[in-house]
Design an enzyme around this catalytic site. Structure first.
Site: not given
Length: 482
Positions: A331, A430
């Protein structure tokens, strides 16, 4: 079985007293007995979050409590989520969606609006479930935050629900914590506090009993349960990084712990892997010799990138790669791997452009829209297309030639990037280590050949059952008290 409370609130004398765990345990216990129970936290401040079934974002702890209750996470379980982007400002998320970026003073004034969102969610849950199990935030004794409070007694007073106060004896001073907290409450708030839970006790209970007797005499309220200190639990942390267990494995993984690191629960599976030695590298420490460096997610990519450079870690990463080490960026960490990160609207701070690490041919521009998705797909590396399940939760769009060689295929679309030399992997996913096949594939890519794997779902379920079993005396006391 029926449960005598339609709404019950668990508050704590301090942060990390065990509120989240007690709520999760009670949710599991009531689920076992056929009670339709739902977790609820009016306001949460955390950088660990989860994507819900209805396409929103809530605190990670409420997602764990939903699992304990046998439910899919929903935005009504945590209507207000604050994600700090600086020491004085935070992203304000209401009913799962970003509403604004506010400093602490502006948000304090905004709480009257936020309370309406809280009450709407609570009412909807009351209509659907037998019991709403509520978690407070921090401590109700924070005098400076009492005005317009929506997280603790302000909510309890508004909906007129009973409160249990949890204190952590492992910190020391447990009796002072409880008596001191009560002394900071109003008369009506003290009346609605129906009893205490002393958490994380270890030792001979006989030695504690004189203190329990004194506490009940001083306050006129019962100690409902003394809960034991349980070692080796695998539960998603609400925010703070939990202490890492003693080194076990030979495969070394280093994670730079940046000020706005988000969703460090991504690495829980690595912490649990018997062949992995995971280290969170703190401020002022050099990145140790490692097989794999992982740059984690960030709530403030440009700010954390500048901080990383100030620590001298960029040179460590470059040296690590020269010696053949592997790097994963997740991310915000993925965004740092590119050429630059642009924030023209000042979404995460002051508007501007930051040169990134230049390890992947791509650039990222921050945008107001936040991508929130639960996803599944396959790994694009290795000999087999290992399945991966995760979630995306980010602001910013990345473009560039590096994306032509993806790390994953998600629902048929390319995702992430792999460097041409095979040393660098970047992704917006994630939870990428949570699938047993995916963690095996990722660690094999990074250089670990092992027959061992980790099933985070099974570990989580076993831990939820353990805390529920230990919390049974509290449930029994609550039923008897009513």
């Amino acid at each position: 079985m029926s449960f005598p409370y339609s709404t019950l609130m668990i508050q704590g004398t301090t942060s990390d007293a065990g509120k989240s765990t007690v709520v999760a345990a009670l949710c599991r216990l009531l689920k076992r007995r056929g009670v339709r129970v739902v977790p609820f936290k009016p306001q949460n401040m955390a950088l660990n979050s989860a994507v819900t079934a209805d396409g929103g974002e809530i605190g990670r702890a409420q997602a764990l409590q939903a699992i304990a209750a046998g439910l899919a996470p929903h935005t009504d379980m945590n209507p207000i989520l604050l994600k700090p982007s600086s020491d004085i400002g935070a992203q304000v998320i209401i009913h799962g969606k970003v509403r604004a970026e506010m400093n602490a003073r502006d948000y304090h004034q905004y709480k009257t609006v936020a309370m309406q969102a809280v009450l709407e969610s609570h009412e909807r849950l009351l209509q659907q479930y037998d019991c709403v199990m509520v978690e407070g935030a921090g401590s109700p004794a924070e005098i400076n935050l009492r005005d317009r409070d929506i997280a603790n007694m302000g909510f309890a007073e508004k909906v007129d629900c009973p409160v249990i106060l949890v204190a952590d004896i492992d910190r020391g001073g447990v009796f002072a914590h409880i008596v001191g907290t009560l002394s900071c409450l109003s008369e009506s708030e003290r009346r609605r506090t129906i009893g205490f839970v002393i958490n994380r006790f270890r030792g001979d209970i006989k030695l504690l009993e004189p203190g329990l007797d004194w506490l009940e005499q001083q306050t006129g309220k019962p100690v409902l349960a003394v809960l034991p200190y349980l070692h080796g639990l695998f539960l998603d942390a609400e925010d703070a990084v939990q202490p890492v267990q003693a080194s076990r494995g030979a495969f070394r993984v280093a994670v730079p712990s940046m000020p706005r690191m988000s969703n460090h629960t991504d690495f829980d599976a690595l912490r649990a892997h018997p062949d992995v030695d995971l280290h969170f590298v703190r401020e002022g420490q050099p990145i140790p010799q490692a097989d794999l460096i992982i740059l984690p997610g960030s709530k403030n990519t440009r700010g954390d990138l500048a901080w990383l450079r100030a620590q001298g870690w960029e040179a460590h990463i470059q040296r690590h790669l020269r010696y053949g080490g592997k790097v994963i960026g997740v991310c915000g960490g993925f965004q740092m791997l590119g050429r630059e990160v642009t924030d023209p609207l000042g979404m995460e701070g002051k508007a501007g452009v930051s040169p990134a690490l230049g390890l992947l041919d791509m650039a990222t521009e921050m945008s107001p829209e936040k991508r929130l998705m639960q996803v599944q797909g396959v790994c694009a590396f290795g000999d087999t297309q290992a399945p991966v399940i995760g979630y995306e939760i980010h602001m910013g769009v990345s473009t560039g030639g590096a994306l032509a060689t993806p790390a994953f295929f998600i629902d048929g679309r390319p995702e992430g990037a792999l460097s041409a030399d095979g040393q660098i992997l970047g992704t917006y996913l994630h939870g990428l280590f949570d699938t047993p096949q995916a963690i095996s594939a990722l660690l094999q890519w990074a250089g670990l050949n092992s027959d061992n794997t980790v099933d985070t779902s099974a570990l989580r379920e076993a831990s939820l059952d353990r805390i529920a079993d230990a919390t049974q005396p509290l449930l029994d006391a609550l039923i008897a008290l009513k």
